[in-house]
Design an enzyme around this catalytic site. Structure first.
Site, PDB file in Angstrom:
ATOM      1  N   ASP A   1      -7.950  -5.491   0.064  1.00  0.00           N
ATOM      2  CA  ASP A   1      -8.457  -6.365  -1.000  1.00  0.00           C
ATOM      3  C   ASP A   1      -8.063  -7.829  -0.836  1.00  0.00           C
ATOM      4  OD1 ASP A   1      -9.774  -4.387  -2.577  1.00  0.00           O
ATOM      5  OD2 ASP A   1      -7.812  -3.626  -3.173  1.00  0.00           O
TER       6      ASP A   1
ATOM      7  N   HIS B   1       0.842  -1.192   0.000  1.00  0.00           N
ATOM      8  CA  HIS B   1       0.000   0.000   0.000  1.00  0.00           C
ATOM      9  C   HIS B   1       0.873   1.235   0.000  1.00  0.00           C
ATOM     10  CE1 HIS B   1      -3.161   2.825   1.118  1.00  0.00           C
ATOM     11  NE2 HIS B   1      -3.998   1.893   0.692  1.00  0.00           N
TER      12      HIS B   1
HETATM   13  N1  CMC Z   1       4.237  -7.551  -4.577  1.00  0.00           N
HETATM   14  C1  CMC Z   1       5.575  -7.485  -4.764  1.00  0.00           C
HETATM   15  N2  CMC Z   1       6.299  -6.377  -4.627  1.00  0.00           N
HETATM   16  C2  CMC Z   1       5.636  -5.252  -4.311  1.00  0.00           C
HETATM   17  C3  CMC Z   1       4.259  -5.231  -4.096  1.00  0.00           C
HETATM   18  C4  CMC Z   1       3.547  -6.445  -4.242  1.00  0.00           C
HETATM   19  N3  CMC Z   1       2.223  -6.486  -4.062  1.00  0.00           N
HETATM   20  N4  CMC Z   1       3.853  -3.981  -3.788  1.00  0.00           N
HETATM   21  C5  CMC Z   1       4.955  -3.236  -3.813  1.00  0.00           C
HETATM   22  N5  CMC Z   1       6.043  -3.996  -4.117  1.00  0.00           N
HETATM   23  C6  CMC Z   1       7.438  -3.557  -4.203  1.00  0.00           C
HETATM   24  C7  CMC Z   1       7.659  -2.669  -5.418  1.00  0.00           C
HETATM   25  O1  CMC Z   1       8.046  -3.437  -6.533  1.00  0.00           O
HETATM   26  C8  CMC Z   1       8.758  -1.747  -4.938  1.00  0.00           C
HETATM   27  O2  CMC Z   1       9.974  -2.434  -5.018  1.00  0.00           O
HETATM   28  P1  CMC Z   1      11.355  -1.612  -5.313  1.00  0.00           P
HETATM   29  O3  CMC Z   1      11.497  -0.653  -4.182  1.00  0.00           O
HETATM   30  O4  CMC Z   1      12.394  -2.678  -5.317  1.00  0.00           O
HETATM   31  O5  CMC Z   1      11.157  -0.946  -6.622  1.00  0.00           O
HETATM   32  C9  CMC Z   1       8.434  -1.556  -3.463  1.00  0.00           C
HETATM   33  O6  CMC Z   1       7.678  -2.715  -3.072  1.00  0.00           O
HETATM   34  C10 CMC Z   1       7.611  -0.303  -3.179  1.00  0.00           C
HETATM   35  O7  CMC Z   1       6.436  -0.397  -3.906  1.00  0.00           O
HETATM   36  P2  CMC Z   1       5.835   0.761  -4.793  1.00  0.00           P
HETATM   37  O8  CMC Z   1       5.389   0.203  -6.092  1.00  0.00           O
HETATM   38  O9  CMC Z   1       6.764   1.942  -4.817  1.00  0.00           O
HETATM   39  O10 CMC Z   1       4.585   1.134  -3.938  1.00  0.00           O
HETATM   40  P3  CMC Z   1       3.452   2.084  -4.387  1.00  0.00           P
HETATM   41  O11 CMC Z   1       3.084   2.856  -3.203  1.00  0.00           O
HETATM   42  O12 CMC Z   1       3.823   2.843  -5.609  1.00  0.00           O
HETATM   43  O13 CMC Z   1       2.278   1.075  -4.827  1.00  0.00           O
HETATM   44  C11 CMC Z   1       0.524  -0.465  -4.652  1.00  0.00           C
HETATM   45  C12 CMC Z   1       1.306   0.653  -3.963  1.00  0.00           C
HETATM   46  C13 CMC Z   1      -0.704  -0.782  -3.840  1.00  0.00           C
HETATM   47  C14 CMC Z   1       0.075   0.029  -6.047  1.00  0.00           C
HETATM   48  C15 CMC Z   1       1.439  -1.700  -4.794  1.00  0.00           C
HETATM   49  O14 CMC Z   1       1.811  -2.147  -3.510  1.00  0.00           O
HETATM   50  C16 CMC Z   1       0.764  -2.820  -5.579  1.00  0.00           C
HETATM   51  O15 CMC Z   1       0.803  -2.808  -6.808  1.00  0.00           O
HETATM   52  N6  CMC Z   1       0.101  -3.805  -4.877  1.00  0.00           N
HETATM   53  C17 CMC Z   1      -0.652  -4.841  -5.538  1.00  0.00           C
HETATM   54  C18 CMC Z   1      -1.998  -4.306  -6.012  1.00  0.00           C
HETATM   55  C19 CMC Z   1      -2.966  -4.094  -4.867  1.00  0.00           C
HETATM   56  O16 CMC Z   1      -3.116  -4.926  -3.988  1.00  0.00           O
HETATM   57  N7  CMC Z   1      -3.664  -2.943  -4.908  1.00  0.00           N
HETATM   58  C20 CMC Z   1      -4.672  -2.590  -3.897  1.00  0.00           C
HETATM   59  C21 CMC Z   1      -4.222  -1.464  -3.019  1.00  0.00           C
HETATM   60  S1  CMC Z   1      -5.200  -1.235  -1.546  1.00  0.00           S
HETATM   61  C22 CMC Z   1      -6.765  -0.781  -2.064  1.00  0.00           C
HETATM   62  C23 CMC Z   1      -6.856   0.391  -2.959  1.00  0.00           C
HETATM   63  O17 CMC Z   1      -6.148   1.388  -2.835  1.00  0.00           O
HETATM   64  O18 CMC Z   1      -7.681   0.313  -3.851  1.00  0.00           O
END
Ligand code: CMC
Length: 441
Positions: free
Chosen positions: A365, A308
């Site tokens: 989720d 998140h």
């Molecule tokens: N699985 C594997 N690695 C992950 C995941 C995951 N679910 N989420 C984040 N990471 C890694 C990401 O690759 C990054 O790695 P690095 O620093 O090496 O590049 C690190 O963790 C930080 O992640 P980020 O992408 O910078 O985080 P963000 O804040 O931009 O994205 C997120 C947040 C929710 C989009 C992301 O965690 C994700 O894609 N999760 C899976 C989709 C999901 O469950 N979405 C629902 C979110 S909660 C409800 C809502 O908001 O609707």
């Protein structure tokens, strides 16, 4: 409450600029850069807005490090299971839970506004079979603009409760109609004797040949899920609503933009994607394969329902949903192997240094789909359920934005990195081809 507490100093070259430091109710600190470009000629660059406060808001507070979520100051744990979704909607909109009288009025408005205009029913016939209900919902909301053209940001010609209840009520009717259309059954109209969640379940599952028997446990679970989804401050879809709304777009079209944003798998669409992932794990019978895939930098796959932008701790909504998931499945005597897979996946991820170091925990989720499945909601409706829950939050934010005296059209800037100045030069051969086409040769 917003306070100004001193200044931060920004040194550019030899010049020092003083930027006001502002502090929110819970000691959240920000540097106010409202006049930065005017005074310095510089802008800030923050892709994904991870460090940018787009507004001051008094609706929802999140402390992502501590795993805290409060609506209008009240912890989510104190609301969940104690109030209905409709009381929560009122709380978000008005800042306080409703009195008995106010709740009666609000509920009667919900009832009064629950019918979809009959002409809109025919819209459903135009969608192709298999169309995703979330996109149907977004399109239908845009269509509402043509039926209620006067709800724009400046005029607010009608009482906010009328507008809000129309939206909150109609979204439920539309969602159920879209589902009925997808399975080829006649629509079931809303009933005046049923409260919000029971009414929705009845519209979804009642049929002329098999009456639906309401189960109070299912109604309770649905109320809880919608409450947990009702608001989450400046997430992607709420920001979309604020941005689109800032151009004084009709509220229905504005909400349609929120629905589109929510449909994405990184946002609300994750609940459906989680089920997909759990089933793939079940089929392949190899959880490590998926964990390794999620950790692989060269693979776009992520563990859906994990991570998140704000929570760097367990998402408090996930804690409540996980417990509810156990209770609902037990009460309905359902054994879902996907729950066992989800529990095991959580356990393994939370003891894996990749997820621990990056502070990736299950989010809202991760377990919600398993409950929706247990109560009979089809998977392609999961994100629609999220939209039903999030609607009061979107309206509350829109209202706050419209009423704010600092309201401005949202318009970020950019740093241009394209080609420098170059002059027009015609490719004579290409121009000749175009000329021939125009002549119809
Ligand atoms: N699985 C594997 N690695 C992950 C995941 C995951 N679910 N989420 C984040 N990471 C890694 C990401 O690759 C990054 O790695 P690095 O620093 O090496 O590049 C690190 O963790 C930080 O992640 P980020 O992408 O910078 O985080 P963000 O804040 O931009 O994205 C997120 C947040 C929710 C989009 C992301 O965690 C994700 O894609 N999760 C899976 C989709 C999901 O469950 N979405 C629902 C979110 S909660 C409800 C809502 O908001 O609707």
């Amino acid at each position: 409450m917003l306070k100004q507490k001193g200044f931060a100093e920004l040194k550019i070259g030899r010049k020092v600029y003083k930027l006001p430091i502002i502090v929110g109710t819970e000691n959240e600190k920000a540097i106010d850069i409202t006049n930065l470009r005017r005074d310095t000629g510089f802008i800030t660059l923050d892709p994904g807005y991870g460090n940018t406060g787009s507004c001051c808001s008094s609706i929802t507070f999140i402390d992502g490090e501590k795993g805290i979520l409060r609506y209008r100051g009240i912890p989510i744990e104190e609301l969940a299971g104690r109030v209905t979704f409709i009381e929560t909607a009122y709380l978000l909109l008005h800042g306080a839970l409703p009195s008995e009288q106010k709740l009666k009025t609000f509920s009667s408005l919900l009832n009064k506004n629950s019918l979809l205009h009959e002409d809109m029913r025919h819209f459903f016939d135009g969608f192709p079979r298999g169309a995703h209900p979330m996109h149907i919902l977004g399109t239908m909301f845009n269509g509402l603009s043509t039926f209620y053209p006067n709800i724009d940001a400046l005029s607010m010609k009608e009482d906010i409760d009328v507008t809000a209840t129309r939206l909150i009520s109609i979204v439920r009717t539309m969602a159920a109609f879209a589902y009925k259309k997808s399975i080829g059954e006649p629509p079931v109209y809303p009933r005046r004797d049923l409260p919000y969640c029971a009414n929705f379940l009845n519209m979804m599952f009642d049929s002329p040949v098999k009456p639906y028997v309401l189960d109070p446990e299912i109604v309770k679970a649905l109320n809880l899920l919608l409450i947990l989804h009702a608001d989450h401050e400046q997430n992607c879809s709420t920001s979309a609503v604020r941005i689109i709304g800032s151009a004084q777009v009709n509220l229905y079209a504005t909400i349609s933009a929120g629905i589109s944003a929510l449909s994405g798998p990184l946002h609300g669409g994750a609940n459906q994607a989680v089920m997909d992932m759990l089933r793939k794990i079940e089929r392949k019978g190899d959880m490590d394969y998926f964990i390794d895939k999620a950790k692989d930098k060269n693979d776009p796959f992520k563990l859906m329902g994990f991570g998140h932008r704000v929570y760097k701790n367990y998402d408090p909504r996930a804690t409540i949903i996980k417990q509810t998931c156990h209770n609902v499945l037990k009460r309905l005597k359902i054994k879902d192997p996907l729950l066992d897979i989800a529990l095991e996946l959580e356990k393994r991820a939370l003891s894996d240094s990749y997820f621990v170091e990056k502070k990736l925990y299950p989010n809202v989720d991760f377990y919600s789909g398993i409950i929706y499945k247990a109560i009979g909601i089809p998977e392609n409706m999961f994100t629609v359920m999220f939209a039903l829950g999030r609607l009061p939050g979107w309206i509350a934010h829109w209202k706050e934005m419209v009423e704010s005296k600092d309201r401005k059209i949202a318009r970020p800037r950019q740093i241009y990195v394209g080609k420098g100045l170059r002059h027009f030069k015609r490719d004579e051969k290409a121009a000749a081809v175009v000329a021939l086409k125009v002549k119809g040769k």
